[in-house]
Motif scaffolding. Structure first.
Motif, PDB file in Angstrom:
ATOM      1  N   THR A 532       0.842  -1.200   0.000  1.00  0.00           N
ATOM      2  CA  THR A 532       0.000   0.000   0.000  1.00  0.00           C
ATOM      3  C   THR A 532       0.870   1.240   0.000  1.00  0.00           C
ATOM      4  OG1 THR A 532      -0.136   0.013   2.420  1.00  0.00           O
ATOM      5  CG2 THR A 532      -1.890  -1.134   1.215  1.00  0.00           C
ATOM      6  N   ASP A 535      -3.450   6.100  -0.705  1.00  0.00           N
ATOM      7  CA  ASP A 535      -4.769   5.450  -0.722  1.00  0.00           C
ATOM      8  C   ASP A 535      -4.810   4.256  -1.664  1.00  0.00           C
ATOM      9  OD1 ASP A 535      -5.687   7.436   0.989  1.00  0.00           O
ATOM     10  OD2 ASP A 535      -6.253   8.746  -0.678  1.00  0.00           O
ATOM     11  N   TYR A 536      -3.653   3.834  -2.149  1.00  0.00           N
ATOM     12  CA  TYR A 536      -3.617   2.795  -3.177  1.00  0.00           C
ATOM     13  C   TYR A 536      -3.155   1.459  -2.592  1.00  0.00           C
ATOM     14  CZ  TYR A 536      -4.014   6.624  -6.507  1.00  0.00           C
ATOM     15  OH  TYR A 536      -4.449   7.720  -7.201  1.00  0.00           O
ATOM     16  N   LYS A 563      -8.120   1.528  -5.247  1.00  0.00           N
ATOM     17  CA  LYS A 563      -8.137   2.741  -4.433  1.00  0.00           C
ATOM     18  C   LYS A 563      -9.462   2.795  -3.688  1.00  0.00           C
ATOM     19  CE  LYS A 563      -7.501   7.748  -4.512  1.00  0.00           C
ATOM     20  NZ  LYS A 563      -7.241   8.950  -5.340  1.00  0.00           N
ATOM     21  N   ASP A 564      -9.374   2.862  -2.356  1.00  0.00           N
ATOM     22  CA  ASP A 564     -10.568   2.888  -1.504  1.00  0.00           C
ATOM     23  C   ASP A 564     -11.483   1.704  -1.800  1.00  0.00           C
ATOM     24  OD1 ASP A 564      -9.684   5.293  -0.365  1.00  0.00           O
ATOM     25  OD2 ASP A 564     -10.652   6.471  -1.953  1.00  0.00           O
TER      26      ASP A 564
END
Length: 664
Positions: A532, A535-536, A563-564
């Protein structure tokens, strides 16, 4: 065919010498037969170099490995697209390309000036021919282009994998067009000094050549940055490499000259300054060629062969001595009667712009040459890295960006206090508002905050200029807003094309500023494992191998990007192995948005399938490429033919010709 190529180069060498001697002789004697003969010799040189270029290109396309240069940079299974670019991949082909371009440009200049500048053109051709002679000599004597192999091999060595990229098809020719293009205004400047024809006619005669050269040098640098970003696999696009700097320095000084000539045209000032600037620009194009081919610097961009560096070094010294002598000996004619009326004026902003651009060029020059100087003096090569350049260039860039916004707000001659208050209120308010919003968004990195605020300031000044001009046309001519804007730009292409260029500069500054927020992570993953960053989430799903051609093996990794919790797609970075090259080559994978790039590098692979990746999150990089395209559009607008400008030039030329006739 190779024999014909050799003969063509030899005869081109002879005709270029003839063109040089006869053009100068005819110019001094004002003998039109000699002048015409020198021009015809230049046409012949162009034709002969065209023949040689066509023969070398044919050798690449037909895999003629009997020619040593073709063997060194091509192979039978190389794609046709890259066989074309292999022409200029090495030293010999790039010299031929440069010489061919220069002879072509010289021929175009002759045709353009059939009815103009009759006293200047012989000396212009003579100066251009001097440079053509240098390149022809190098191709005939120092590093023969059509040198043969001892025995004809069944296949070539192949093109360096890093050059097998579309960027390398367009990047070198664009740079050469810029370098060669700057030779034209330099030749006109020297011709004007030789003939003591000091005015602005030579500047007006070369304005489009200047913009043409600047356009291609700009695009060449930008394409080189893009190539470094997508090909070299280190996560960035500019490393202050010596060869990068070699093309950046003439761009900086050429940009200063591009702005400075406006003062001479409008106010008849800065004559010595302008001749000096174009001389420095041209000298820096030769200097860049010198350090690229001298072996004095180590760079991924430099040529391995070093046989011609000495010739460029000697030629550079000759240029500097000759140009300095001409400027000093004509300094009385170059003095201007007009002076700056105020330090708070548009003229002064141009002058400060010039000084800052020259300061930037000197800083880059010093950082580039310091390792060579330290080695010569102390015997130890001390490398100057990015921290030095960034420390020096960031405040200069901020100052230049500020001046870009200030200049349109200042009046010519002298700005009054009421004028300043009226013009500065809106841009200052917009910049202040953006600054507050940035702080509210959590952007407190001071340098990034400053550049974003300056970008807002400059953007507002450009919009104000467009709105003012369009509103005036709407009021006077009752045009609709779209037509008013179109007519505004089309009737003053140079000014508003410049504003479009400045808009591109703003976008590029936004892209550069994004580098302050770059993130990087490295991890080794087995299939099914994840990593990670921000946010990826990136999950490794193994790799695939293939052999698209006999000399190349591809290893492609599969990385799922989320992402998210939402799937974005797969990134497929590569690790490629080439038969004749021991070093594996990485091909990066990039997912790009207006906000940021996810940049994946396939760093290593173990025998058990575990892979090492470097992942970068690079904010706002796309703005850099968009800004470059906008700058290109603005340059085309500024360079587009203008009938009113042509009429002004014709009138100016007629006035100069009449004055010369009176003084004879």
């Amino acid at each position: 065919m190779a024999n014909l190529g050799e003969i063509s180069l030899l005869i081109a060498f002879i005709t270029s010498i003839y063109s040089m001697i006869v053009s100068f002789w005819g110019g001094f004697k004002e003998n039109q037969l000699l002048v015409k003969s020198g021009q015809n010799a230049m046409f012949a040189t162009f034709g002969l170099l065209t023949v040689a270029s066509a023969i070398l290109m044919r050798a690449f396309v037909t895999d003629d490995f009997s020619i040593q240069y073709v063997y060194s940079y091509s192979s039978a299974d190389l794609a046709a697209f890259y066989k074309t670019s292999a022409f200029w991949a090495g030293q010999k082909g790039s010299l031929l390309l440069w010489g061919w371009m220069l002879s072509m440009f010289a021929s175009i200049v002759i045709l353009q000036n059939r009815r103009h500048n009759q006293r200047l053109i012989p000396h212009v051709v003579g100066v251009l021919a001097i440079t053509v002679v240098l390149f022809c000599w190098l191709m005939v004597g120092a590093t023969p282009v059509f040198e043969r192999m001892g025995a004809i091999p069944p296949d070539g060595y192949g093109l360096n994998p890093m050059l097998q990229n579309p960027g390398m098809v367009f990047h070198p020719p664009a740079l050469y067009l810029g370098f060669v293009g700057f030779t034209i205004p330099y030749a006109f400047a020297m011709a004007a000094l030789i003939r003591r024809q000091i005015g602005d006619v030579w500047i007006r005669s070369t304005r489009r050549w200047l913009i043409f050269a600047w356009f291609f040098l700009t695009m060449g640098n930008l394409m080189g940055a893009n190539w470094a970003y997508v090909e070299l696999g280190w996560g960035g696009y500019w490393a202050w490499d010596p060869v990068e700097n070699a093309s950046f320095m003439p761009w900086l000084v050429g940009t200063a000259y591009l702005h400075s000539v406006m003062i001479q045209e409008k106010k008849d000032m800065l004559k010595i300054w302008n001749v000096t600037l174009i001389t420095i620009t041209y000298a820096l194009t030769i200097f860049g060629t010198f350090i690229t081919r001298s072996g004095l610097i180590a760079s991924v961009h430099s040529f391995g062969e070093t046989t011609v560096g000495m010739y460029f070094g000697v030629f550079l010294i000759i240029i500097i001595i000759f140009s300095t002598y001409m400027i000093i000996s004509r300094r009385g004619l170059l003095r201007s009667e007009n002076k700056l009326d105020s330090m708070v004026s548009r003229e002064s902003s141009f002058l400060f712009n010039n000084l800052m651009l020259l300061g930037a060029a000197f800083a880059v020059f010093w950082g580039t040459t310091f390792p060579m100087i330290s080695e010569a003096v102390r015997g130890v090569k001390i490398t100057v890295g990015p921290p030095f350049f960034n420390t020096v260039m960031i405040p200069i860039a901020a100052g230049l960006l500020l001046l870009t916004g200030l200049c349109p707000l200042l009046a010519w001659n002298k700005a009054t206090m009421s004028n300043l208050k009226k013009n500065f209120m809106v841009p200052f308010g917009a910049a202040l508002t953006v600054g507050v919003i940035l702080v509210a968004l959590g952007i407190t990195q001071i340098i990034a905050w400053l550049f974003f605020v300056l970008c807002a300031f400059v953007t507002t000044t450009i919009l104000m200029e467009l709105i003012r001009g369009s509103s005036a046309r709407i009021y006077r001519s009752r045009e609709n807003p779209v037509k008013a804007l179109y007519n505004l730009v089309s009737r003053n292409k140079r000014r508003y094309g410049g504003y479009v260029i400045h808009t591109g500069v703003i976008c590029m500054c936004i892209g550069f500023t994004g580098g302050a927020f770059n993130e990087k992570i490295e991890a080794s993953l087995s299939p099914g494992e994840s990593m990670t960053i921000n946010d990826y989430k990136l999950t490794y799903y193994g790799y695939e191998t293939s052999r698209p051609r006999p000399s190349k093996e591809e290893v492609v990794a599969n990385l799922l990007v989320e992402k998210d919790g939402k799937k974005i797609g797969f990134l497929r970075p590569e690790k490629n192995f080439y038969e004749n090259f021991n070093q594996p080559n990485s091909e990066v994978a990039i997912h790009s948005t207006m906000k940021e790039d996810i940049y994946a590098i396939f760093a290593a692979l173990t025998a058990n399938g575990k892979a090492t990746f470097q992942i970068h999150v690079n904010p706002l990089v796309k703005w850099l490429w968009i800004g470059g395209m906008i700058m290109g559009i603005g340059t085309i607008i500024a360079m587009w033919p203008d009938s009113r400008e042509r009429k002004r030039f014709e009138a100016r030329h007629a006035e100069t010709a009449a004055l010369q006739a009176e003084t004879r």
